[in-house]
Motif scaffolding. Structure first.
Motif, mmCIF file in Angstrom:
data_model
loop_
_atom_site.group_PDB
_atom_site.id
_atom_site.type_symbol
_atom_site.label_atom_id
_atom_site.label_comp_id
_atom_site.label_asym_id
_atom_site.label_seq_id
_atom_site.Cartn_x
_atom_site.Cartn_y
_atom_site.Cartn_z
ATOM 1 N N GLY A 130 0.814 -1.207 0.000
ATOM 2 C CA GLY A 130 0.000 0.000 0.000
ATOM 3 C C GLY A 130 0.846 1.254 0.000
ATOM 4 O O GLY A 130 0.578 2.210 -0.710
ATOM 5 N N SER A 131 1.906 1.259 0.833
ATOM 6 C CA SER A 131 2.756 2.426 0.923
ATOM 7 C C SER A 131 4.057 2.040 1.605
ATOM 8 O O SER A 131 4.095 1.115 2.415
ATOM 9 N N PHE A 132 5.100 2.748 1.281
ATOM 10 C CA PHE A 132 6.384 2.636 1.952
ATOM 11 C C PHE A 132 6.489 3.880 2.828
ATOM 12 O O PHE A 132 6.230 4.989 2.351
ATOM 13 N N VAL A 133 6.835 3.715 4.117
ATOM 14 C CA VAL A 133 6.818 4.823 5.065
ATOM 15 C C VAL A 133 8.243 5.164 5.497
ATOM 16 O O VAL A 133 9.003 4.286 5.903
ATOM 17 N N LEU A 134 8.584 6.448 5.401
ATOM 18 C CA LEU A 134 9.873 6.945 5.881
ATOM 19 C C LEU A 134 9.654 7.772 7.143
ATOM 20 O O LEU A 134 8.812 8.669 7.159
ATOM 21 N N GLY A 135 10.408 7.472 8.197
ATOM 22 C CA GLY A 135 10.399 8.290 9.398
ATOM 23 C C GLY A 135 11.268 9.512 9.174
ATOM 24 O O GLY A 135 12.340 9.416 8.569
ATOM 25 N N THR A 136 10.823 10.661 9.650
ATOM 26 C CA THR A 136 11.540 11.904 9.409
ATOM 27 C C THR A 136 11.190 12.939 10.477
ATOM 28 O O THR A 136 10.061 12.957 10.957
ATOM 29 N N PRO A 137 12.138 13.810 10.829
ATOM 30 C CA PRO A 137 11.795 14.892 11.743
ATOM 31 C C PRO A 137 10.976 15.996 11.060
ATOM 32 O O PRO A 137 10.445 16.872 11.731
ATOM 33 N N ASP A 138 10.846 15.943 9.724
ATOM 34 C CA ASP A 138 10.138 16.978 8.965
ATOM 35 C C ASP A 138 9.304 16.363 7.839
ATOM 36 O O ASP A 138 9.688 16.421 6.664
ATOM 37 N N PRO A 139 8.142 15.744 8.168
ATOM 38 C CA PRO A 139 7.334 15.116 7.125
ATOM 39 C C PRO A 139 6.973 16.047 5.958
ATOM 40 O O PRO A 139 7.140 15.645 4.794
ATOM 41 N N ASP B 241 -1.614 18.066 7.866
ATOM 42 C CA ASP B 241 -1.121 17.353 9.044
ATOM 43 C C ASP B 241 0.405 17.299 8.991
ATOM 44 O O ASP B 241 0.966 16.613 8.144
ATOM 45 N N PRO B 242 1.098 18.003 9.864
ATOM 46 C CA PRO B 242 2.563 18.004 9.816
ATOM 47 C C PRO B 242 3.211 16.720 10.336
ATOM 48 O O PRO B 242 4.426 16.597 10.319
ATOM 49 N N THR B 243 2.391 15.748 10.789
ATOM 50 C CA THR B 243 2.958 14.519 11.346
ATOM 51 C C THR B 243 2.873 13.326 10.408
ATOM 52 O O THR B 243 3.538 12.316 10.643
ATOM 53 N N PHE B 244 2.074 13.408 9.348
ATOM 54 C CA PHE B 244 1.948 12.272 8.427
ATOM 55 C C PHE B 244 1.410 12.748 7.080
ATOM 56 O O PHE B 244 0.374 13.421 7.017
ATOM 57 N N LEU B 245 2.123 12.402 6.019
ATOM 58 C CA LEU B 245 1.684 12.728 4.656
ATOM 59 C C LEU B 245 1.885 11.506 3.776
ATOM 60 O O LEU B 245 2.776 10.687 4.023
ATOM 61 N N LEU C 195 6.176 11.476 11.218
ATOM 62 C CA LEU C 195 7.010 12.209 12.158
ATOM 63 C C LEU C 195 7.815 11.249 13.029
ATOM 64 O O LEU C 195 7.261 10.358 13.671
ATOM 65 N N GLU C 196 9.117 11.432 13.014
ATOM 66 C CA GLU C 196 10.035 10.660 13.844
ATOM 67 C C GLU C 196 11.118 11.632 14.319
ATOM 68 O O GLU C 196 12.164 11.791 13.662
ATOM 69 N N PRO C 197 10.855 12.336 15.437
ATOM 70 C CA PRO C 197 11.789 13.380 15.886
ATOM 71 C C PRO C 197 13.211 12.893 16.114
ATOM 72 O O PRO C 197 14.166 13.620 15.893
ATOM 73 N N GLY C 198 13.384 11.649 16.516
ATOM 74 C CA GLY C 198 14.712 11.118 16.821
ATOM 75 C C GLY C 198 15.365 10.383 15.666
ATOM 76 O O GLY C 198 16.297 9.594 15.886
ATOM 77 N N HIS C 199 14.924 10.635 14.446
ATOM 78 C CA HIS C 199 15.477 9.938 13.275
ATOM 79 C C HIS C 199 16.998 10.066 13.222
ATOM 80 O O HIS C 199 17.551 11.152 13.396
ATOM 81 N N VAL C 200 17.666 8.940 13.006
ATOM 82 C CA VAL C 200 19.122 8.912 12.839
ATOM 83 C C VAL C 200 19.401 8.286 11.486
ATOM 84 O O VAL C 200 18.966 7.160 11.202
ATOM 85 N N ALA C 201 20.105 9.010 10.633
ATOM 86 C CA ALA C 201 20.422 8.506 9.291
ATOM 87 C C ALA C 201 21.407 7.339 9.382
ATOM 88 O O ALA C 201 22.293 7.331 10.242
ATOM 89 N N PRO C 202 21.279 6.354 8.494
ATOM 90 C CA PRO C 202 22.196 5.214 8.506
ATOM 91 C C PRO C 202 23.566 5.577 7.938
ATOM 92 O O PRO C 202 23.710 6.557 7.218
ATOM 93 N N THR C 203 24.551 4.767 8.265
ATOM 94 C CA THR C 203 25.860 4.927 7.652
ATOM 95 C C THR C 203 25.873 4.196 6.314
ATOM 96 O O THR C 203 25.099 3.266 6.093
ATOM 97 N N TRP C 204 26.720 4.642 5.430
ATOM 98 C CA TRP C 204 26.910 3.983 4.123
ATOM 99 C C TRP C 204 28.357 4.156 3.719
ATOM 100 O O TRP C 204 28.833 5.285 3.722
ATOM 101 N N PRO C 205 29.022 3.069 3.378
ATOM 102 C CA PRO C 205 28.554 1.689 3.499
ATOM 103 C C PRO C 205 28.388 1.312 4.974
ATOM 104 O O PRO C 205 28.926 1.998 5.843
ATOM 105 N N PRO C 206 27.655 0.239 5.222
ATOM 106 C CA PRO C 206 27.385 -0.147 6.613
ATOM 107 C C PRO C 206 28.671 -0.396 7.406
ATOM 108 O O PRO C 206 29.643 -0.926 6.876
ATOM 109 N N ARG C 207 28.652 0.010 8.678
ATOM 110 C CA ARG C 207 29.781 -0.218 9.573
ATOM 111 C C ARG C 207 29.252 -0.778 10.889
ATOM 112 O O ARG C 207 28.228 -0.318 11.397
#
Length: 127
Positions: A5-14, A35-39, A55-67
């Motif tokens: 149905g949808s792919f959801v990304l967590g973000t501090p700024d939807p 709605d600033p919390t979900f689009l 909305l995910e205020p504590g979002h932490v971006a992943p490292t690339w390449p993985p470590r």
């Protein structure tokens, strides 16, 4: 049998991240414009699947390449582009706020980050 149905990304700024992908993909906002919390975005041609931003205020971006010991990528978007348009689409994504990663795994694939640090790949068929 379920369908995606949808792919959801967590973000501090939807709204901000939705605006980036709306421009990148040429999609439209179909849910949460006030709605600033979900689009949710979708292709103009079909209702589903969509791309949503929660909305995910504590979002932490992943490292690339993985470590080991650092935030790992849980998923990423693969965005198909025409073979003769890869460089132009990379430039367009950068003009919208994306960054290109230094580590690139293969020819015909460009690993990038959106403005919140989620990884996505622009790739050509067969890559």
């Amino acid at each position: 049998m379920p369908t995606l149905g949808s792919f959801v990304l967590g973000t501090p700024d939807p709204p901000g991240l939705a605006a980036f992908y709306r421009e990148l993909l040429g999609w439209v906002t179909v849910e949460g414009a006030d709605d600033p919390t979900f689009l949710r975005l979708r292709s103009p041609e079909q209702e589903r699947p969509g791309l949503s931003f929660q909305l995910e205020p504590g979002h932490v971006a992943p490292t690339w390449p993985p470590r080991d010991g650092e935030q790992r990528m849980h998923a990423h978007l693969d965005l198909l582009v025409e073979p003769d348009a890869l460089d132009a689409e990379v430039a367009r994504a950068r003009s919208l706020g994306a960054t290109r990663e230094d580590h690139q795994p293969a020819e015909g694939v460009v690993v990038m980050r959106d403005p919140d640090g989620h990884l996505f790949c622009l790739f050509v068929p067969g890559a």
